[in-house]
Scaffold this motif. Sequence first.
Motif, mmCIF file in Angstrom:
data_model
loop_
_atom_site.group_PDB
_atom_site.id
_atom_site.type_symbol
_atom_site.label_atom_id
_atom_site.label_comp_id
_atom_site.label_asym_id
_atom_site.label_seq_id
_atom_site.Cartn_x
_atom_site.Cartn_y
_atom_site.Cartn_z
ATOM 1 N N ASN A 7 15.167 -22.498 13.187
ATOM 2 C CA ASN A 7 16.301 -21.608 13.423
ATOM 3 C C ASN A 7 17.556 -22.353 12.990
ATOM 4 O O ASN A 7 17.816 -23.450 13.472
ATOM 5 N N GLY B 239 23.112 -16.790 11.708
ATOM 6 C CA GLY B 239 21.830 -17.360 12.090
ATOM 7 C C GLY B 239 20.736 -16.848 11.173
ATOM 8 O O GLY B 239 20.714 -15.677 10.813
ATOM 9 N N LEU C 271 19.736 -14.043 18.712
ATOM 10 C CA LEU C 271 20.244 -15.419 18.722
ATOM 11 C C LEU C 271 20.750 -15.793 20.115
ATOM 12 O O LEU C 271 20.536 -16.920 20.588
ATOM 13 N N ILE D 112 21.784 -22.321 12.232
ATOM 14 C CA ILE D 112 23.080 -21.695 12.488
ATOM 15 C C ILE D 112 24.081 -22.358 11.553
ATOM 16 O O ILE D 112 24.189 -23.592 11.523
#
Length: 141
Positions: A110, A73, A138, A112
């Motif tokens: 954000n 992340g 996260l 991932i």
Amino acid sequence: MIAKQLSVFLENKSGSLTDVTEILSRAHINLSSMNITDSSDFGILRCIVSDPDKACRVLRENNFAVKMTEVIGFTCPNTTGALSRVMRCLSDNGVFIEYLYSFNAGEIANIIIRPTDLQACEQVLEANKVHFIAADELNRL
């Protein structure tokens, strides 16, 4: 930073996702982020949760096929071209990304990612001063 992600295989039928969310709710597990991909036969719910080990256990106890994988992340500005610059750093260094999902929080995006080589990816991001999202952070987003 490296975090645990669950991949839950779902039948393509009404109620499958509801069942997963109810099981996690009863176990007091929060879904921080999720993404669903599908095919004609099944879907795959990829998710970050507050307690991945417990979530994996309770879902398996309820007959769901679950796989735990490691992901990275990080954040970048939620502006045009910010993600492109990070992806260029990774691709220029031979880091292959299997998949990516993201969600924004105002001015921050954000991200991932699931790279084929976690350590190489982490090194490239660190060298390029990309802000990591710590695994425990996260799980709380």
